[in-house]
Motif scaffolding. Sequence first.
Motif, PDB file in Angstrom:
ATOM      1  N   ARG A 736      15.099  34.553  96.820  1.00  0.00           N
ATOM      2  CA  ARG A 736      15.012  35.975  97.170  1.00  0.00           C
ATOM      3  C   ARG A 736      15.661  36.827  96.091  1.00  0.00           C
ATOM      4  O   ARG A 736      15.155  37.889  95.710  1.00  0.00           O
ATOM      5  N   TRP A 798      18.541  40.081 104.459  1.00  0.00           N
ATOM      6  CA  TRP A 798      17.155  39.647 104.398  1.00  0.00           C
ATOM      7  C   TRP A 798      16.454  39.661 105.762  1.00  0.00           C
ATOM      8  O   TRP A 798      15.404  40.307 105.910  1.00  0.00           O
ATOM      9  N   ASP A 825      12.912  33.378 107.196  1.00  0.00           N
ATOM     10  CA  ASP A 825      13.937  33.058 106.211  1.00  0.00           C
ATOM     11  C   ASP A 825      14.286  31.583 106.278  1.00  0.00           C
ATOM     12  O   ASP A 825      14.240  30.964 107.346  1.00  0.00           O
ATOM     13  N   SER A 827      17.218  30.396 104.112  1.00  0.00           N
ATOM     14  CA  SER A 827      18.319  30.340 103.156  1.00  0.00           C
ATOM     15  C   SER A 827      19.119  29.066 103.403  1.00  0.00           C
ATOM     16  O   SER A 827      18.990  28.435 104.459  1.00  0.00           O
ATOM     17  N   GLY A 846       9.318  31.227 104.151  1.00  0.00           N
ATOM     18  CA  GLY A 846       9.904  32.550 104.286  1.00  0.00           C
ATOM     19  C   GLY A 846       8.888  33.635 103.981  1.00  0.00           C
ATOM     20  O   GLY A 846       7.794  33.364 103.473  1.00  0.00           O
TER      21      GLY A 846
END
Length: 948
Positions: A736, A798, A825, A827, A846
Motif C-alpha cells: 500500500r 487503510w 486488507d 496487512s 486487498g
Amino acid sequence: MRRRTGRFRTAAAAALLALGATVLAPPPIAAAAAARQATDAARTAEDDYCRGQCNDILPPGATGNATLVQILANKLFGTHPAHSTDQIAPYNALNGGYPSLTDDTLTDFFNDASFGVPKDQVGSVSAPRSDVTITRDKKTGVPHIKGTTRYGTEFGAGYAAGQDRLWLMDLFRHIGRGELTSFAGGALANQGLEQQFWPQAPYTEADLQAQVDAIRTHNGARGEQAMADAQAYVDGINAYRQQSKDGRYFPGEYVLTGHIDALTNAGEIQPFKLTDLIALASVVGGLFGNGGGGEVPSALALLSAQQKYGVAKGTRVWESFRERNDPEAAKTLHNGQSFPYAVKPAKAQGMALPDRGSVTPEPLVFDRKGAAASKSATPPQDPVKAPEKYRKLEGLFKDGVLPKGSFDPTQHRGMSNALLVSGKHTASGHPVAVFGPQTGYFAPQLLMLQEIQGPGISARGASFAGVGMYVQLGRGQDYAWSATSAGQDITDTYAVDLCNADGSRPTEESTSYRYHGACLPMEKLERSNSWKPTIADPTAAGSYRMQVFRTKYGTVTHRATIGGKPVAYTALRSTYRHEADSIIGFQMLNDPSYVHDARSFQKAAQHIGYAFNWFYADSRDIAYYNSGLNPVRNPAVDPSLPIKADPAYEWKGYDPATNTTDYTPPAQHPQSIDQDYYISWNNKQAKDYDSAGFGNGSVHRANLLDDRVRALTKEGGVTRASLTRAMADAAVTDLRGEDVLPELLRVIDSKPVTDPRLRAAVQQLDAWCKDGARRRETSPGSHTYAHSDAVRLMDAWWPVMIEGVFKPGLGSDLYAALGANLAVDESPSAAHGPTGAHAGSAFQYGWWSYADKDLRAVLGDRVQGPLAERYCGTGTLAACRDTLLATLQQVAGKTAAQVYPGDDNCKAGDQWCADAIVHRAVGGLTHDKMSWQNRPTYQQVVEFPAHR
C-alpha cells in the motif's frame, strides 16, 4: 502465585525425570554404514554441477519429532531437540542483513545445498537396510539418503520421514480423512482443521483405494514404478514407526493424546498404508494446488450490483471489480504472449443465478454432543479429568497439542514467489534464480528437506511430509525447479435441479437431483468423530457428525431457488479423485535421465494436475510452465458464475464415474523459455489467461518483484546476491505504501493541509513513502520499526479509508458482497485477513487495485481498464480530498494499543509483535517468533555454472 508456579514446575520436572527413564535413545550408528557413506559422498559430488552455488533454507529446522521428555522440557525450560530450531536465526537475519548482502555472505543466511555431505561435516550415519544409508550433516541435520537399489532408496526416504515427521504425518492423514478430533482430541483448532479439509475431498476408503489402483494401472511402467516407490516409502515409515515404539523414542504427542501409555508402553501407532498417502495428498492439494470455485459469492455480488445499478450497468460495475483480464495486471509472461482460457464469452449461456435472498450454505456439522455442543473457546467449568498419573502435566497443555489458533484453516490460499533472470543479463552469463513455496510457518514445518540418490533418482530439496518419496521442489544434478500456486479455474459450480424419488414436489432440503432427465439420489458421505479427555486436551468428552452430499456434478455447497424452483449448487473440481496423479510428474522431475533441459522439464510438469506455476533454471536457460487439469468447457459458458447442470454445459468429454474429462492440450498452457526474466507471486500468468477470483488488477504484490527485477535486468550484471536483495527488499515493503500511498498523497497535497494534527500525519506518511515504505526494524533485534508512527497510521487508515471511499457509492449491500469475494486488507498485522495473523504472507488480497484505479481517475491520469464508476468524492478532486482527510482524521489519534490490540502471542500496542511470524504449533513444541518478512518458507538461491 509465584510459589504455586514453582511447586508446579518442580512436580512437573519430577514427572519428566520419571518418564525420562522410559524413553530411550535411537539405535546406534552402524560402522559399516559410516564407511559406505564416504564412498557414496565422493560419487555423489561427481554428479553435482552446481559447484557450490546452490543454497537453500527451511525454518525452523530439520528435526520435527520430539519425545515426551523433550516436549516437557520445552514447556518447562524452553529447550529444544537438536536441529529443531537452528534455521530460525539465519532465516530471520536476512530481514536486517540483506542491504549489504554479497555472494560471499549468502551462506550467512542460506545453507549449502550441494549434493552429499563432506567427510568432516558428517553428523550421523544410519542404515535401516543393507541397501541404503541416511547421512545427516552436523550443521542442519538434513537427511541425505543414498540407496543401491530402488526399493532401498525409497525405503530410506520413508524411514527418514518417520525420523523427522512421524507425528505430523499421522496428524495429516487423519485431517485428510476427517478424523482429526477422534485422533488428537476435540480442541477447537482440531475441529476447524477437519471441517476445513474433509469437505474438499470427502472420500470413502474405496475412493482412496481406487486412486491408488488407477495410478498403478493407467500410467504404464511409470505408474507401476510410482506405486512400488510409494509402497517402499510406506514400508520405511512403518519400520521407523515400529522401532521407535519398541525403543520408546517415539513422538511424545502419542502419550499426550492418549494413544500410548508412557509408563507401560501399552498402545499402538497405527501402521501407514498407501491410501494414507492419498489422504495426505488431498490436504496438500487443498492447501496449495486448487483453483476456481467461489462462483456463488461471485454471483451474489453480481446480483447486488444489478440491484443497485440495474442489470446492464450493474453487470459493467461487477465486471470492473472482477478484473478478469485487466490490461494493467502484472503478468509472469510480460512480452504480450496470449494464452486464452476461461475467458468471458461474448454472450454467456447457461448461467444459473439464484433468486435474491434464497442462498443458504450447505450445513456440514450435525449432532453436537458434550464438549462439541459449545462453540466457545472456553472449556467447560468442570471438565472430565485426565488420568491421575498425568494430572500435574495438564496445565502445560491447556489448549491441546494444537494450541488455539495454531493452524488457521484459512491458510489454504495460494502463495509462493519466484524471481529468475536469464543469463543474458547476469554477471556470469548463467541464469540466476531465487524461488520457493510460501507454505506458512509451522512447528514442525509441513515441508521437510532431504536428498535422495539412488537408481533413477537424483535430487535434493523439499517435500511435503508423508508424500516425500520424491523431492517436490528443489534441484537435480544440473538444474533446479520450484513452483508457485497458480489458481487458474479448474473448479466449476453447477446448479442441479432438485427432485424427489416419489415424484412429490421437491424442496430446498430434497436429497435427490436431476441428471440427464433421471431423478437420482445424492450420495451421503459421513464422518462421526468423538473424543475423550487426554493430557493435551483435558476438556469434557464430545462428539459430532460431518455430512456431505455428493452428486455426479460434485459435492453440494449451497441450496437456493432459481425462478422459484429449488436447486443445489455443487462444486466440481477436475483434480477430485485424482489427488495423487501428479506423482508421475514428480517422478520425472527427480529422474536425471528424463529432465536434461528446459523442454524436458516442461514435459515433466505437464504430468502435474494441480494448478501450479513451475519455474526452471540450469546453466543455459530459464523456463516456465503452468500445470493443471484445465477442463475443456463449452465456450459459451462463463466459468466465473454458476452454470446450469445440463449436458449442453458440461465439460467436454466429462465422465462422472471417473471424474475425467477432456483437458486443454499442453500447448495452450502458459509457458516460455528464456524470457529476459520471470517473476511470480500468485499473479496473472499471461494475457487472456483468467485466474479464478478477484484481485488481479493494476496493483498486486507481484509488482513489488516485477519493478525490482525489471530494473536489475535493465542494468545488467545480475548476481545471486543482487537478486536475493531484490526479493528481500520486496519482502519487507508495504504494498500500500509503495504503490497506492503516492496517489493518496497527491490528492491530499492538491491543497495545503491547514489542520496541524493532520499536517503532521501527512508528513509522517510522506517521509515513510519517500524512504521506501518498508516495515523494517531500526536495527536487527530492536523490535522497533523505522517510521513506526507512519506504519501505524497506514494500518489504521487503510480499512477506514477504503470504506469511506467506496461504501457511500456502492451502498452497504454491494460493498459487503464485493468484500466477501476480496478482502479489503491483508496487512501483516491484519488478523482478519485471508491468511490470519502472524502468517508472514501478506498483501496478496486487498482493494489496492480498486483504490489505485479510482484515485488515478480522480487525478486525471490515464487508466486502462478503469472501474465502471468513480467513487472517491464521486469523482471530483476536492471532494475526494475531503474524504481522505476525513478518514485520516478518524484514525490519526488512535494509539498503538488501539491499532494493535494484542492476542495470545502479543501484548497490546506491540507493533513489531503484531506483524511477527509465529510458528504455528502442530505438535508439542513451540518456537520463537521471527521478524515479519513476506518471502518463501523454503527458498533456493541457485546459479549453475556447468551442465552435463
